[in-house]
Design a protein around this motif. Sequence first.
Motif, PDB file in Angstrom:
ATOM      1  N   ILE A  33       2.989   7.476  13.353  1.00  0.00           N
ATOM      2  CA  ILE A  33       2.568   8.623  12.554  1.00  0.00           C
ATOM      3  C   ILE A  33       3.663   8.970  11.551  1.00  0.00           C
ATOM      4  O   ILE A  33       4.696   8.302  11.506  1.00  0.00           O
ATOM      5  N   GLY A  34       3.440  10.020  10.791  1.00  0.00           N
ATOM      6  CA  GLY A  34       4.329  10.360   9.689  1.00  0.00           C
ATOM      7  C   GLY A  34       5.546  11.173  10.040  1.00  0.00           C
ATOM      8  O   GLY A  34       5.994  11.996   9.242  1.00  0.00           O
ATOM      9  N   TRP A  35       6.107  10.960  11.239  1.00  0.00           N
ATOM     10  CA  TRP A  35       7.376  11.611  11.548  1.00  0.00           C
ATOM     11  C   TRP A  35       8.489  10.587  11.512  1.00  0.00           C
ATOM     12  O   TRP A  35       8.253   9.379  11.519  1.00  0.00           O
ATOM     13  N   ASN A  36       9.716  11.084  11.426  1.00  0.00           N
ATOM     14  CA  ASN A  36      10.867  10.188  11.340  1.00  0.00           C
ATOM     15  C   ASN A  36      11.316   9.751  12.737  1.00  0.00           C
ATOM     16  O   ASN A  36      10.672  10.096  13.735  1.00  0.00           O
ATOM     17  N   THR A  50       1.815   8.933   5.164  1.00  0.00           N
ATOM     18  CA  THR A  50       1.396   7.531   5.152  1.00  0.00           C
ATOM     19  C   THR A  50       2.594   6.622   4.917  1.00  0.00           C
ATOM     20  O   THR A  50       2.791   5.623   5.631  1.00  0.00           O
ATOM     21  N   GLU A  51       3.421   6.971   3.933  1.00  0.00           N
ATOM     22  CA  GLU A  51       4.603   6.151   3.643  1.00  0.00           C
ATOM     23  C   GLU A  51       5.551   6.121   4.834  1.00  0.00           C
ATOM     24  O   GLU A  51       6.095   5.077   5.181  1.00  0.00           O
ATOM     25  N   GLN A  52       5.740   7.261   5.494  1.00  0.00           N
ATOM     26  CA  GLN A  52       6.619   7.311   6.656  1.00  0.00           C
ATOM     27  C   GLN A  52       6.057   6.473   7.805  1.00  0.00           C
ATOM     28  O   GLN A  52       6.801   5.746   8.474  1.00  0.00           O
ATOM     29  N   ALA A  53       4.752   6.560   8.046  1.00  0.00           N
ATOM     30  CA  ALA A  53       4.139   5.767   9.113  1.00  0.00           C
ATOM     31  C   ALA A  53       4.331   4.272   8.842  1.00  0.00           C
ATOM     32  O   ALA A  53       4.664   3.502   9.761  1.00  0.00           O
ATOM     33  N   GLU A 122      -2.361   7.888  11.340  1.00  0.00           N
ATOM     34  CA  GLU A 122      -1.694   7.065  12.339  1.00  0.00           C
ATOM     35  C   GLU A 122      -2.068   5.621  12.033  1.00  0.00           C
ATOM     36  O   GLU A 122      -3.227   5.334  11.731  1.00  0.00           O
ATOM     37  N   ILE A 123      -1.086   4.732  12.077  1.00  0.00           N
ATOM     38  CA  ILE A 123      -1.323   3.328  11.741  1.00  0.00           C
ATOM     39  C   ILE A 123      -0.715   2.457  12.832  1.00  0.00           C
ATOM     40  O   ILE A 123       0.435   2.653  13.216  1.00  0.00           O
ATOM     41  N   GLU A 124      -1.504   1.499  13.335  1.00  0.00           N
ATOM     42  CA  GLU A 124      -0.981   0.526  14.293  1.00  0.00           C
ATOM     43  C   GLU A 124      -1.013  -0.850  13.644  1.00  0.00           C
ATOM     44  O   GLU A 124      -1.741  -1.068  12.669  1.00  0.00           O
ATOM     45  N   ALA A 125      -0.207  -1.759  14.182  1.00  0.00           N
ATOM     46  CA  ALA A 125      -0.071  -3.076  13.556  1.00  0.00           C
ATOM     47  C   ALA A 125       0.053  -4.175  14.590  1.00  0.00           C
ATOM     48  O   ALA A 125       0.454  -3.941  15.732  1.00  0.00           O
TER      49      ALA A 125
END
Length: 136
Positions: A33-36, A50-53, A122-125
């Motif tokens: 997700i978009g947290w650091n 989105t960029e952070q995720a 949220e992005i998974e890969a």
Amino acid sequence: MIETVNPTEWVQPKGYANGMLVDGSRLYVGGQIGWNGDQVFETHDFVGQTEQALANIAAVVRRAGGEVADIVRLTWYVTDKKEYVARQREVGEAYRRVMGRHFPAMTLIVVAALLEDEALVEIEATAEIGKSGAAS
């Protein structure tokens, strides 16, 4: 052999792993997700998150010894379809800043909410480490 992959400089997750590396090459990256790395949201903006995720995914892939070119699949979960559609150009720019012009297989799913209330995406890969031919 299965190995847990977590960037060492991040707060260590509780109850999950950021990545699981199978036989030294197949990497499954859990939803980012978009947290650091300290699990703090620096922005409440959809494109910023989105960029952070994506940067988080790249960090997990690199920790496993790979590069973004090794990513073969992304699954996106977004909470606001209208915002995604309206800001596709900005999303694309953020994407290219992290991923360059590497476009793996992708799916986008609209969801009602994500577990973290502040999360907008949220992005998974999945990656095949060392298979892209990119220098590690």
